[in-house]
Design a protein around this motif. Structure first.
Motif, PDB file in Angstrom:
ATOM      1  N   GLN A  80       0.861  -1.176   0.000  1.00 43.49           N
ATOM      2  CA  GLN A  80       0.000   0.000   0.000  1.00 43.49           C
ATOM      3  C   GLN A  80       0.903   1.233   0.000  1.00 43.49           C
ATOM      4  O   GLN A  80       1.711   1.407   0.915  1.00 43.49           O
ATOM      5  CB  GLN A  80      -0.899   0.005   1.238  1.00 43.49           C
ATOM      6  CG  GLN A  80      -1.774   1.243   1.353  1.00 43.49           C
ATOM      7  CD  GLN A  80      -2.811   1.340   0.253  1.00 43.49           C
ATOM      8  OE1 GLN A  80      -3.502   0.365  -0.050  1.00 43.49           O
ATOM      9  NE2 GLN A  80      -2.947   2.515  -0.345  1.00 43.49           N
ATOM     10  N   MET A  81       0.745   2.056  -1.018  1.00 45.99           N
ATOM     11  CA  MET A  81       1.590   3.236  -1.173  1.00 45.99           C
ATOM     12  C   MET A  81       0.732   4.484  -1.057  1.00 45.99           C
ATOM     13  O   MET A  81      -0.165   4.697  -1.876  1.00 45.99           O
ATOM     14  CB  MET A  81       2.305   3.202  -2.532  1.00 45.99           C
ATOM     15  CG  MET A  81       3.110   1.930  -2.756  1.00 45.99           C
ATOM     16  SD  MET A  81       4.036   1.941  -4.298  1.00 45.99           S
ATOM     17  CE  MET A  81       2.687   1.911  -5.485  1.00 45.99           C
ATOM     18  N   ASN A  82       0.987   5.260  -0.021  1.00 45.20           N
ATOM     19  CA  ASN A  82       0.249   6.500   0.216  1.00 45.20           C
ATOM     20  C   ASN A  82       1.172   7.702   0.091  1.00 45.20           C
ATOM     21  O   ASN A  82       2.396   7.575   0.173  1.00 45.20           O
ATOM     22  CB  ASN A  82      -0.379   6.473   1.612  1.00 45.20           C
ATOM     23  CG  ASN A  82      -1.385   5.362   1.792  1.00 45.20           C
ATOM     24  OD1 ASN A  82      -2.080   4.960   0.851  1.00 45.20           O
ATOM     25  ND2 ASN A  82      -1.495   4.840   3.007  1.00 45.20           N
ATOM     26  N   ASN A  83       0.561   8.853  -0.083  1.00 43.52           N
ATOM     27  CA  ASN A  83       1.320  10.104  -0.193  1.00 43.52           C
ATOM     28  C   ASN A  83       2.474   9.956  -1.177  1.00 43.52           C
ATOM     29  O   ASN A  83       3.628  10.284  -0.877  1.00 43.52           O
ATOM     30  CB  ASN A  83       1.840  10.527   1.184  1.00 43.52           C
ATOM     31  CG  ASN A  83       2.418  11.924   1.181  1.00 43.52           C
ATOM     32  OD1 ASN A  83       2.107  12.731   0.315  1.00 43.52           O
ATOM     33  ND2 ASN A  83       3.273  12.203   2.148  1.00 43.52           N
ATOM     34  N   LEU A  84       2.147   9.467  -2.350  1.00 46.47           N
ATOM     35  CA  LEU A  84       3.187   9.201  -3.354  1.00 46.47           C
ATOM     36  C   LEU A  84       3.864  10.484  -3.802  1.00 46.47           C
ATOM     37  O   LEU A  84       3.223  11.548  -3.914  1.00 46.47           O
ATOM     38  CB  LEU A  84       2.588   8.465  -4.538  1.00 46.47           C
ATOM     39  CG  LEU A  84       2.356   6.968  -4.275  1.00 46.47           C
ATOM     40  CD1 LEU A  84       1.331   6.391  -5.248  1.00 46.47           C
ATOM     41  CD2 LEU A  84       3.666   6.212  -4.372  1.00 46.47           C
ATOM     42  N   LYS A  85       5.153  10.379  -4.062  1.00 45.68           N
ATOM     43  CA  LYS A  85       5.973  11.501  -4.482  1.00 45.68           C
ATOM     44  C   LYS A  85       6.509  11.245  -5.886  1.00 45.68           C
ATOM     45  O   LYS A  85       6.554  10.102  -6.347  1.00 45.68           O
ATOM     46  CB  LYS A  85       7.132  11.695  -3.509  1.00 45.68           C
ATOM     47  CG  LYS A  85       6.700  11.926  -2.077  1.00 45.68           C
ATOM     48  CD  LYS A  85       7.913  12.061  -1.161  1.00 45.68           C
ATOM     49  CE  LYS A  85       7.484  12.310   0.279  1.00 45.68           C
ATOM     50  NZ  LYS A  85       8.643  12.475   1.184  1.00 45.68           N
ATOM     51  N   LEU A  86       6.935  12.318  -6.524  1.00 48.08           N
ATOM     52  CA  LEU A  86       7.485  12.191  -7.875  1.00 48.08           C
ATOM     53  C   LEU A  86       8.616  11.165  -7.913  1.00 48.08           C
ATOM     54  O   LEU A  86       8.745  10.399  -8.879  1.00 48.08           O
ATOM     55  CB  LEU A  86       7.986  13.538  -8.372  1.00 48.08           C
ATOM     56  CG  LEU A  86       6.935  14.648  -8.532  1.00 48.08           C
ATOM     57  CD1 LEU A  86       7.612  15.960  -8.915  1.00 48.08           C
ATOM     58  CD2 LEU A  86       5.909  14.265  -9.586  1.00 48.08           C
ATOM     59  N   GLU A  87       9.418  11.154  -6.865  1.00 45.78           N
ATOM     60  CA  GLU A  87      10.582  10.273  -6.830  1.00 45.78           C
ATOM     61  C   GLU A  87      10.226   8.807  -6.589  1.00 45.78           C
ATOM     62  O   GLU A  87      11.111   7.946  -6.593  1.00 45.78           O
ATOM     63  CB  GLU A  87      11.593  10.742  -5.779  1.00 45.78           C
ATOM     64  CG  GLU A  87      11.014  10.927  -4.401  1.00 45.78           C
ATOM     65  CD  GLU A  87      10.627  12.382  -4.124  1.00 45.78           C
ATOM     66  OE1 GLU A  87      10.119  13.045  -5.052  1.00 45.78           O
ATOM     67  OE2 GLU A  87      10.814  12.828  -2.976  1.00 45.78           O
ATOM     68  N   ASP A  88       8.955   8.516  -6.381  1.00 49.55           N
ATOM     69  CA  ASP A  88       8.530   7.119  -6.263  1.00 49.55           C
ATOM     70  C   ASP A  88       8.301   6.481  -7.631  1.00 49.55           C
ATOM     71  O   ASP A  88       8.057   5.270  -7.720  1.00 49.55           O
ATOM     72  CB  ASP A  88       7.245   7.012  -5.439  1.00 49.55           C
ATOM     73  CG  ASP A  88       7.439   7.408  -3.987  1.00 49.55           C
ATOM     74  OD1 ASP A  88       6.556   8.103  -3.437  1.00 49.55           O
ATOM     75  OD2 ASP A  88       8.476   7.025  -3.410  1.00 49.55           O
TER      76      ASP A  88
END
Length: 120
Positions: A80-88
């Motif tokens: 589960q990936m939350n608050n995704l950032k550009l660098e993800d």
């Protein structure tokens, strides 16, 4: 033994995605499972891992934002990936240390990657 990953896609910064990876085949035991990611020109890096006793590991860059879990009845691991950032943004690969029924020890298996793109 095969690992089938799914759940990648395009998401805006701050958004969420959930990756799934199901192991199939003649499996005796699943030890550790985990998720790695890779961007062009860089080495594949471990993002999160979970042991057969549900001990978890997270890379510093994803702590507090990503959660790994597993469903042993389904031989499936989730991210589960939350608050995704550009660098993800990366191709995410599922990995499993799995003992096939025909083997006396665990072996490394990789799923095909699933692309996660974080973009506005």
């Amino acid at each position: 033994v095969q690992l089938q990953a799914s759940g990648g896609g395009l998401v805006q910064p701050g958004g969420s995605l959930k990756l799934s990876c199901a192991a199939s085949g003649s499996i005796k035991y699943i030890n550790q499972m985990g998720w790695y990611r890779q961007v062009p020109g860089k080495q594949r890096e471990l993002v999160a891992g979970i042991s057969d006793r549900d001990s978890t590991y997270y890379a510093d860059s994803v702590k507090g934002r990503f959660t790994i879990s597993r469903d042993n009845a389904k031989n499936t691991v989730y991210l589960q990936m939350n608050n995704l950032k550009l660098e993800d943004t990366a191709v995410y690969y599922c990995h499993g240390d799995i003992q096939p029924s025909s083997a006396a020890y665990g072996m490394n298996y990789w799923g095909k990657g699933t692309l996660v793109t974080v973009s506005s």
